[in-house]
Write a protein that holds these residues in place. Structure first.
Motif, PDB file in Angstrom:
ATOM      1  N   THR A 109       0.826  -1.205   0.000  1.00 33.91           N
ATOM      2  CA  THR A 109       0.000   0.000   0.000  1.00 33.91           C
ATOM      3  C   THR A 109       0.860   1.255   0.000  1.00 33.91           C
ATOM      4  OG1 THR A 109      -1.888  -1.049   1.101  1.00 33.91           O
ATOM      5  CG2 THR A 109      -1.662   1.329   1.366  1.00 33.91           C
ATOM      6  N   VAL A 146      -4.488   8.390  -3.788  1.00 35.64           N
ATOM      7  CA  VAL A 146      -5.255   7.259  -3.267  1.00 35.64           C
ATOM      8  C   VAL A 146      -6.026   6.552  -4.369  1.00 35.64           C
ATOM      9  CG1 VAL A 146      -7.151   6.607  -1.723  1.00 35.64           C
ATOM     10  CG2 VAL A 146      -5.435   8.264  -0.961  1.00 35.64           C
ATOM     11  N   ALA A 161      -5.454   2.645  -5.229  1.00 32.84           N
ATOM     12  CA  ALA A 161      -6.517   1.680  -4.971  1.00 32.84           C
ATOM     13  C   ALA A 161      -6.783   0.820  -6.210  1.00 32.84           C
ATOM     14  CB  ALA A 161      -7.792   2.420  -4.550  1.00 32.84           C
ATOM     15  N   LEU A 191      -8.382  -2.462  -4.677  1.00 32.33           N
ATOM     16  CA  LEU A 191      -9.109  -2.097  -3.462  1.00 32.33           C
ATOM     17  C   LEU A 191     -10.015  -0.912  -3.753  1.00 32.33           C
ATOM     18  CD1 LEU A 191      -6.178  -2.111  -0.852  1.00 32.33           C
ATOM     19  CD2 LEU A 191      -7.922  -3.871  -1.120  1.00 32.33           C
ATOM     20  N   GLN A 211     -11.281   2.857  -2.628  1.00 31.24           N
ATOM     21  CA  GLN A 211     -10.563   3.953  -1.996  1.00 31.24           C
ATOM     22  C   GLN A 211     -10.778   3.952  -0.491  1.00 31.24           C
ATOM     23  OE1 GLN A 211     -10.697   7.869  -3.838  1.00 31.24           O
ATOM     24  NE2 GLN A 211     -11.361   6.954  -5.773  1.00 31.24           N
ATOM     25  N   LEU A 271      -8.571   1.285   1.134  1.00 31.88           N
ATOM     26  CA  LEU A 271      -7.171   1.699   1.200  1.00 31.88           C
ATOM     27  C   LEU A 271      -6.977   2.773   2.273  1.00 31.88           C
ATOM     28  CD1 LEU A 271      -4.743   2.174  -1.718  1.00 31.88           C
ATOM     29  CD2 LEU A 271      -4.863   3.922   0.040  1.00 31.88           C
ATOM     30  N   GLN A 279      -6.975   1.171   5.643  1.00 29.62           N
ATOM     31  CA  GLN A 279      -5.724   0.470   5.907  1.00 29.62           C
ATOM     32  C   GLN A 279      -4.630   1.457   6.315  1.00 29.62           C
ATOM     33  OE1 GLN A 279      -2.671  -1.803   3.098  1.00 29.62           O
ATOM     34  NE2 GLN A 279      -4.714  -2.732   3.030  1.00 29.62           N
TER      35      GLN A 279
END
Length: 307
Positions: A12, A22, A26, A31, A33, A36, A39
């Motif tokens: 990431t 982002v 992502a 993933l 947004q 992410l 995370q």
């Protein structure tokens, strides 16, 4: 301190730095947004430190973020090398990988990807099937190629498709062209213009297939060139207009060499896939070639979206 860190966290951080935001990070990691961002917040809450400076564009690392990036750059390549070595033990390290393409702009990203791939698989016979091919999938069936880069999936074909990326196709106009005053070009705008394109069948041109043909529009005249730079020069000289991938002309647009406009209010997009025969789809060196193409393109081609 309990080690919260996992490989996904390092990926990431690396993706955020490489993509600069982002949204693209992502997409690269498959993933949402929000997932992410969650995370990232989990990491920051755990260590009690911000990893990126807020409201910076592109994202700027804090000292804590830089430390994790350094770790990611040390660890992730070693993990990838180990996985690659295990795959070689399973499938063997040698094989043939002859690549056929149907798009003229593919070579702009294919060559860097091949340069990245070659040292990792030195025993794989990596080659490009010479010439432009209107039916690269046919080469797979005749065993004249091992992988074909195509712009459409044909579910009736007995091949496996690896998704690569999606990109916008923009209309290119000379600076000062009357159509440059419009926010976007519609199909009817091409009716009185000379369309400059690559010398390929119309079924392989997204502009024709997706926009002009459904609207019953034919350009006033047609002109073709094998070279992207030649097409751009003709456009800049007011010999006609063109439609090319935005990533392929980004540097020319940044220099103000010519103008670009979206095609229709919905915008026009193209997609690319890697096609292989089903019995070769699980070979480690082919899977790694596809992964290398996706990674190098995500890092170097502006505006694309991984599929």
């Amino acid at each position: 301190m309990h080690p919260l860190l996992e490989l996904r966290h390092l990926r990431t951080v690396e993706a955020l730095v490489d993509s600069g935001g982002v949204s693209r990070a992502a997409e690269r990691l498959f993933l949402t947004q929000s997932a992410l961002s969650h995370q990232l917040k989990q990491l920051e809450d755990h260590f009690g430190l911000a990893l990126f400076e807020r409201k910076s564009q592109p994202l700027k690392l804090t000292p804590a973020g830089q430390r994790l990036l350094t770790l990611a750059q040390e660890v992730l390549p070693r993990v990838q090398d180990a996985c690659r070595d295990l795959a070689k033990l399973r499938d063997g390290a040698a094989g043939s990988l002859r690549v056929a393409v149907e798009c003229h702009t593919c070579f702009d990203w294919l060559m860097p990807a091949m340069d990245e791939y070659r040292p990792r698989w030195p025993e794989v016979e990596l080659d490009i099937v010479s010439g432009f091919h209107a039916d690269p999938v046919g080469l797979l069936h005749r065993d004249d190629a091992d992988l074909a880069v195509v712009s459409e999936r044909d579910e009736d074909e007995a091949v496996h498709y690896f998704p690569l990326f999606r990109y916008e196709i923009v209309a290119l106009l000379a600076n000062g062209h009357p159509l440059a005053d419009k926010p976007c070009l519609d199909a009817s705008d091409f009716a009185s213009e000379t369309l400059i394109s690559y010398p390929v069948p119309d079924d392989m041109l997204d502009l024709i297939r997706q926009v002009l043909r459904p609207a019953g529009i034919q350009p006033k005249q047609r002109r073709s060139s094998e070279l992207t730079v030649a097409i751009l020069q003709l456009v800049a000289s007011r010999r006609g207009i063109a439609a090319l991938p935005a990533w392929a002309v980004a540097t020319y647009l940044e220099r103000g060499y010519l103008a670009a406009r979206p095609i229709t209010a919905r915008r026009l997009y193209g997609e690319l896939y890697a096609a292989v025969r089903p019995n070769r789809a699980t070979l480690a060196y082919i899977e790694d070639f596809v992964a290398t193409v996706r990674a190098t393109c995500a890092a170097s081609l502006p505006g694309i979206v991984l599929l």
